[in-house]
Design a protein around this motif. Structure first.
Motif, PDB file in Angstrom:
ATOM      1  N   THR A  62      39.691  47.524  98.664  1.00  0.00           N
ATOM      2  CA  THR A  62      39.951  46.085  98.707  1.00  0.00           C
ATOM      3  C   THR A  62      39.473  45.407  97.430  1.00  0.00           C
ATOM      4  OG1 THR A  62      39.814  46.006 101.127  1.00  0.00           O
ATOM      5  CG2 THR A  62      39.448  43.937  99.934  1.00  0.00           C
ATOM      6  N   ALA A  63      38.254  45.736  97.010  1.00  0.00           N
ATOM      7  CA  ALA A  63      37.699  45.127  95.797  1.00  0.00           C
ATOM      8  C   ALA A  63      38.556  45.458  94.585  1.00  0.00           C
ATOM      9  CB  ALA A  63      36.265  45.607  95.580  1.00  0.00           C
ATOM     10  N   GLU A  64      38.940  46.714  94.446  1.00  0.00           N
ATOM     11  CA  GLU A  64      39.667  47.123  93.253  1.00  0.00           C
ATOM     12  C   GLU A  64      41.099  46.612  93.260  1.00  0.00           C
ATOM     13  OE1 GLU A  64      38.995  51.323  93.050  1.00  0.00           O
ATOM     14  OE2 GLU A  64      36.893  51.070  92.456  1.00  0.00           O
ATOM     15  N   HIS A  65      41.660  46.389  94.429  1.00  0.00           N
ATOM     16  CA  HIS A  65      42.978  45.741  94.488  1.00  0.00           C
ATOM     17  C   HIS A  65      42.891  44.347  93.880  1.00  0.00           C
ATOM     18  CE1 HIS A  65      45.964  43.064  96.411  1.00  0.00           C
ATOM     19  NE2 HIS A  65      46.783  44.096  96.203  1.00  0.00           N
ATOM     20  N   ASP A  66      41.876  43.593  94.271  1.00  0.00           N
ATOM     21  CA  ASP A  66      41.703  42.244  93.724  1.00  0.00           C
ATOM     22  C   ASP A  66      41.405  42.290  92.227  1.00  0.00           C
ATOM     23  OD1 ASP A  66      42.144  41.265  96.227  1.00  0.00           O
ATOM     24  OD2 ASP A  66      40.038  40.858  96.690  1.00  0.00           O
ATOM     25  N   PHE A  67      40.584  43.250  91.808  1.00  0.00           N
ATOM     26  CA  PHE A  67      40.276  43.365  90.383  1.00  0.00           C
ATOM     27  C   PHE A  67      41.532  43.712  89.575  1.00  0.00           C
ATOM     28  CE2 PHE A  67      35.734  44.928  91.598  1.00  0.00           C
ATOM     29  CZ  PHE A  67      35.398  43.623  91.958  1.00  0.00           C
ATOM     30  N   THR A  68      42.401  44.555  90.168  1.00  0.00           N
ATOM     31  CA  THR A  68      43.628  44.953  89.482  1.00  0.00           C
ATOM     32  C   THR A  68      44.579  43.774  89.319  1.00  0.00           C
ATOM     33  OG1 THR A  68      43.415  47.204  90.347  1.00  0.00           O
ATOM     34  CG2 THR A  68      45.577  46.562  89.523  1.00  0.00           C
ATOM     35  N   VAL A  69      44.640  42.907  90.342  1.00  0.00           N
ATOM     36  CA  VAL A  69      45.473  41.707  90.250  1.00  0.00           C
ATOM     37  C   VAL A  69      44.992  40.824  89.101  1.00  0.00           C
ATOM     38  CG1 VAL A  69      46.127  39.559  91.419  1.00  0.00           C
ATOM     39  CG2 VAL A  69      46.161  41.732  92.660  1.00  0.00           C
ATOM     40  N   ILE A  70      43.670  40.661  88.997  1.00  0.00           N
ATOM     41  CA  ILE A  70      43.108  39.861  87.902  1.00  0.00           C
ATOM     42  C   ILE A  70      43.430  40.519  86.559  1.00  0.00           C
ATOM     43  CG2 ILE A  70      40.966  38.942  86.907  1.00  0.00           C
ATOM     44  CD1 ILE A  70      39.821  39.008  89.785  1.00  0.00           C
ATOM     45  N   MET A  71      43.382  41.857  86.524  1.00  0.00           N
ATOM     46  CA  MET A  71      43.686  42.578  85.288  1.00  0.00           C
ATOM     47  C   MET A  71      45.140  42.346  84.871  1.00  0.00           C
ATOM     48  SD  MET A  71      43.049  46.642  84.570  1.00  0.00           S
ATOM     49  CE  MET A  71      41.384  46.516  85.234  1.00  0.00           C
ATOM     50  N   TYR A  72      46.036  42.295  85.854  1.00  0.00           N
ATOM     51  CA  TYR A  72      47.456  42.049  85.569  1.00  0.00           C
ATOM     52  C   TYR A  72      47.654  40.627  85.046  1.00  0.00           C
ATOM     53  CZ  TYR A  72      52.455  41.377  86.398  1.00  0.00           C
ATOM     54  OH  TYR A  72      53.789  41.077  86.250  1.00  0.00           O
ATOM     55  N   GLN A  73      46.934  39.672  85.617  1.00  0.00           N
ATOM     56  CA  GLN A  73      47.083  38.278  85.212  1.00  0.00           C
ATOM     57  C   GLN A  73      46.437  37.984  83.861  1.00  0.00           C
ATOM     58  OE1 GLN A  73      45.306  36.500  88.704  1.00  0.00           O
ATOM     59  NE2 GLN A  73      47.319  35.908  89.534  1.00  0.00           N
ATOM     60  N   TYR A  74      45.333  38.711  83.554  1.00  0.00           N
ATOM     61  CA  TYR A  74      44.585  38.460  82.319  1.00  0.00           C
ATOM     62  C   TYR A  74      44.367  39.788  81.581  1.00  0.00           C
ATOM     63  CZ  TYR A  74      43.624  34.192  84.951  1.00  0.00           C
ATOM     64  OH  TYR A  74      43.743  33.043  85.681  1.00  0.00           O
ATOM     65  N   PRO A  75      45.441  40.380  81.060  1.00  0.00           N
ATOM     66  CA  PRO A  75      45.344  41.733  80.482  1.00  0.00           C
ATOM     67  C   PRO A  75      44.458  41.824  79.242  1.00  0.00           C
ATOM     68  CG  PRO A  75      47.477  40.747  79.979  1.00  0.00           C
ATOM     69  CD  PRO A  75      46.811  39.836  80.963  1.00  0.00           C
ATOM     70  N   ASP A  76      44.240  40.723  78.555  1.00  0.00           N
ATOM     71  CA  ASP A  76      43.448  40.758  77.327  1.00  0.00           C
ATOM     72  C   ASP A  76      42.007  40.299  77.521  1.00  0.00           C
ATOM     73  OD1 ASP A  76      45.681  41.611  75.830  1.00  0.00           O
ATOM     74  OD2 ASP A  76      46.398  39.535  75.673  1.00  0.00           O
ATOM     75  N   HIS A  77      41.639  40.030  78.767  1.00  0.00           N
ATOM     76  CA  HIS A  77      40.293  39.522  79.041  1.00  0.00           C
ATOM     77  C   HIS A  77      39.403  40.652  79.561  1.00  0.00           C
ATOM     78  CE1 HIS A  77      37.046  36.956  80.518  1.00  0.00           C
ATOM     79  NE2 HIS A  77      37.586  35.976  79.808  1.00  0.00           N
ATOM     80  N   PRO A  78      38.120  40.698  79.179  1.00  0.00           N
ATOM     81  CA  PRO A  78      37.234  41.787  79.608  1.00  0.00           C
ATOM     82  C   PRO A  78      36.803  41.719  81.071  1.00  0.00           C
ATOM     83  CG  PRO A  78      36.016  40.210  78.271  1.00  0.00           C
ATOM     84  CD  PRO A  78      37.457  39.807  78.187  1.00  0.00           C
ATOM     85  N   LEU A  79      36.978  40.579  81.714  1.00  0.00           N
ATOM     86  CA  LEU A  79      36.450  40.401  83.069  1.00  0.00           C
ATOM     87  C   LEU A  79      36.907  41.473  84.056  1.00  0.00           C
ATOM     88  CD1 LEU A  79      34.943  38.828  85.287  1.00  0.00           C
ATOM     89  CD2 LEU A  79      36.964  37.360  85.487  1.00  0.00           C
ATOM     90  N   PRO A  80      38.226  41.742  84.214  1.00  0.00           N
ATOM     91  CA  PRO A  80      38.625  42.717  85.237  1.00  0.00           C
ATOM     92  C   PRO A  80      38.110  44.123  84.970  1.00  0.00           C
ATOM     93  CG  PRO A  80      40.513  41.985  83.938  1.00  0.00           C
ATOM     94  CD  PRO A  80      39.382  41.081  83.593  1.00  0.00           C
ATOM     95  N   ASP A  81      38.095  44.543  83.694  1.00  0.00           N
ATOM     96  CA  ASP A  81      37.555  45.879  83.394  1.00  0.00           C
ATOM     97  C   ASP A  81      36.060  45.937  83.698  1.00  0.00           C
ATOM     98  OD1 ASP A  81      39.803  47.451  82.141  1.00  0.00           O
ATOM     99  OD2 ASP A  81      39.851  45.672  80.882  1.00  0.00           O
ATOM    100  N   PHE A  82      35.357  44.857  83.412  1.00  0.00           N
ATOM    101  CA  PHE A  82      33.928  44.820  83.696  1.00  0.00           C
ATOM    102  C   PHE A  82      33.674  44.899  85.199  1.00  0.00           C
ATOM    103  CE2 PHE A  82      29.931  42.551  84.494  1.00  0.00           C
ATOM    104  CZ  PHE A  82      29.072  43.291  83.702  1.00  0.00           C
ATOM    105  N   LEU A  83      34.492  44.196  85.988  1.00  0.00           N
ATOM    106  CA  LEU A  83      34.332  44.246  87.440  1.00  0.00           C
ATOM    107  C   LEU A  83      34.629  45.639  87.986  1.00  0.00           C
ATOM    108  CD1 LEU A  83      35.955  40.829  88.455  1.00  0.00           C
ATOM    109  CD2 LEU A  83      33.519  41.408  88.432  1.00  0.00           C
ATOM    110  N   MET A  84      35.648  46.293  87.426  1.00  0.00           N
ATOM    111  CA  MET A  84      35.926  47.671  87.847  1.00  0.00           C
ATOM    112  C   MET A  84      34.728  48.573  87.546  1.00  0.00           C
ATOM    113  SD  MET A  84      38.991  47.836  89.245  1.00  0.00           S
ATOM    114  CE  MET A  84      39.780  49.421  89.021  1.00  0.00           C
ATOM    115  N   ALA A  85      34.119  48.357  86.383  1.00  0.00           N
ATOM    116  CA  ALA A  85      32.929  49.151  86.030  1.00  0.00           C
ATOM    117  C   ALA A  85      31.798  48.902  87.019  1.00  0.00           C
ATOM    118  CB  ALA A  85      32.478  48.814  84.614  1.00  0.00           C
ATOM    119  N   LEU A  86      31.624  47.651  87.443  1.00  0.00           N
ATOM    120  CA  LEU A  86      30.573  47.336  88.408  1.00  0.00           C
ATOM    121  C   LEU A  86      30.751  48.112  89.706  1.00  0.00           C
ATOM    122  CD1 LEU A  86      29.947  43.477  88.208  1.00  0.00           C
ATOM    123  CD2 LEU A  86      28.425  45.321  87.487  1.00  0.00           C
ATOM    124  N   GLY A  87      32.009  48.248  90.129  1.00  0.00           N
ATOM    125  CA  GLY A  87      32.268  49.021  91.346  1.00  0.00           C
ATOM    126  C   GLY A  87      31.785  50.450  91.210  1.00  0.00           C
TER     127      GLY A  87
END
Length: 398
Positions: A62-87
């Motif tokens: 569930t968490a990574e689905h939401d993180f992936t959506v953010i990654m799709y919306q903001y592909p050049d921003h570090p936030l989604p990759d950082f959240l995936m790393a936190l998981g």
């Protein structure tokens, strides 16, 4: 002072300073977002928090689905990759000896760092980019120090501190800001008190205040939005170890286990604090549940948690005078300890001592000697378990 010790202290400082940077990158929900930073977007804050709550509860799909959506919306921003790393960091946190998630954790942090560096290169005043670089290098330093990769840990730590300083300068936020200040105040005072050789190093940093740090941490744990769980995590650990307030540690761990019932770290901490205050029946009940979840291969429940749970059950039966059941679970503690490569842990060593004493009482001196020899093999000579094993062997002529 050993190199390993210096890096261990550096790792603590990394956590403190990166947490401080994190506090300065977030605002409360009712604040405006004139900077345009993604972290300060109100709608995204809610979505991130929901996903992070799923992560804390070990619902990673569930968490990574939401993180992936953010990654799709903001592909050049570090936030989604950082959240995936936190998981993946939380997967590691459950048993830091397990290296299977190391590569993917580092890969996501590298990607987040690369994106943050591009943002920072475009605008050296971008506090959000500096925050992600501080946090990304900080987490890398934590992992490398666990893996005894001292050169990499030192390099990552230096970068974390560099970008932490550059991330300062946003408006003063509350209460999120307090988490980093709380940890800094507490540990910058705690380190020289407990490790006098570090006083010259700590003299380079502002003077800390443990009492103030603890009060600040309590404020964050009660009032923060983003950093509340992290503050509670630090708080129950300090209550249990440094502050000698076991009932307060139990109160927080009970709350965290209730809110995130599938988080094995919070679960075993709850069982541990029940054990510490003498609520044996409740501790044993939670410990059996942990072992059932291990048997059922529930996500995150593994041998390290089993070592805790089996030990509490063994101690319970030993105190009841049920030696066969106590022996069964001391043996399980030893087996879990070997599976998780935790032979130097106190629970593992104490279980061997108890098994040695029971075999001695049963006149199985050969087997008893084997248990005590294993204690001497894995415990450092100055460890109390090593001394107890030596004394018992001598006294009983094993």
């Amino acid at each position: 002072m050993s190199k390993q010790f210096r890096i261990a202290v550096l790792s603590v400082l990394i956590v403190v300073f990166v947490s401080r940077a994190y506090g300065q990158a977030v605002v409360p929900l009712d604040s405006a977002n004139p900077s345009g930073y993604l972290l300060l977007d109100k709608g995204l804050q809610y979505r991130i928090t929901k996903a992070i709550n799923s992560m804390y509860n070990f619902d990673f799909p569930t968490a990574e689905h939401d993180f992936t959506v953010i990654m799709y919306q903001y592909p050049d921003h570090p936030l989604p990759d950082f959240l995936m790393a936190l998981g993946y960091w939380w997967r590691i946190e459950v048993d830091v000896t397990n290296t299977r998630y190391d590569n993917i954790f580092i890969q996501y942090l590298d990607r987040a760092n690369e994106k943050a560096e591009r943002m920072f290169d475009a605008d050296e005043n971008n506090k959000e980019a500096a925050f992600f670089l501080a946090a990304g290098y900080g987490f890398q330093g934590r992992l490398y120090s666990e893996r005894k990769s001292w050169t990499k840990a030192t390099w990552a730590g230096r970068n974390a501190l560099k970008y932490m300083n550059l991330s300062r300068g946003e408006a003063e936020f509350n209460p999120e800001l307090l988490l980093g200040d709380a940890l800094f105040n507490y540990f910058s005072a705690w380190i020289p008190e407990n490790y006098p050789m570090m006083k010259p190093v700590m003299a380079l940093f502002p003077k800390g205040d443990k009492a103030l740090g603890l009060r600040q941490l309590e404020t964050v744990a009660s009032n923060a939005f983003y950093t509340r769980v992290e503050a509670q995590y630090f708080l129950f650990r300090l209550y249990a170890s440094e502050e000698k307030r076991p009932y307060d540690a139990l109160r927080i761990s009970e709350y965290l286990h209730g809110k995130f019932p599938n988080n094995p770290y919070f679960h075993r901490s709850y069982a541990r604090h029940l054990y510490a205050v003498g609520q044996w029946t409740e501790s044993v009940s939670e410990s059996f549940e942990i072992m059932d979840r291990i048997d059922n291969k529930q996500v995150g429940y593994e041998s390290n948690s089993g070592r805790y749970a089996a030990f509490y059950i063994a101690e319970y039966y030993y105190r009841l005078g049920d030696r066969p059941m106590a022996k069964q679970y001391y043996l399980k503690t030893v087996a879990y300890g070997e599976e998780s490569e935790s032979q130097e842990s106190g629970y593992y060593l104490h279980s061997l001592i108890q098994l040695g004493k029971m075999e001695t009482a049963a006149n199985n001196k050969v087997q008893a000697k084997k248990y005590f020899d294993r204690v001497k093999k894995f415990a450092k000579r100055k460890h109390p378990a090593h001394k107890e094993a030596r004394d018992f062997i001598k006294k009983n002529k094993l």
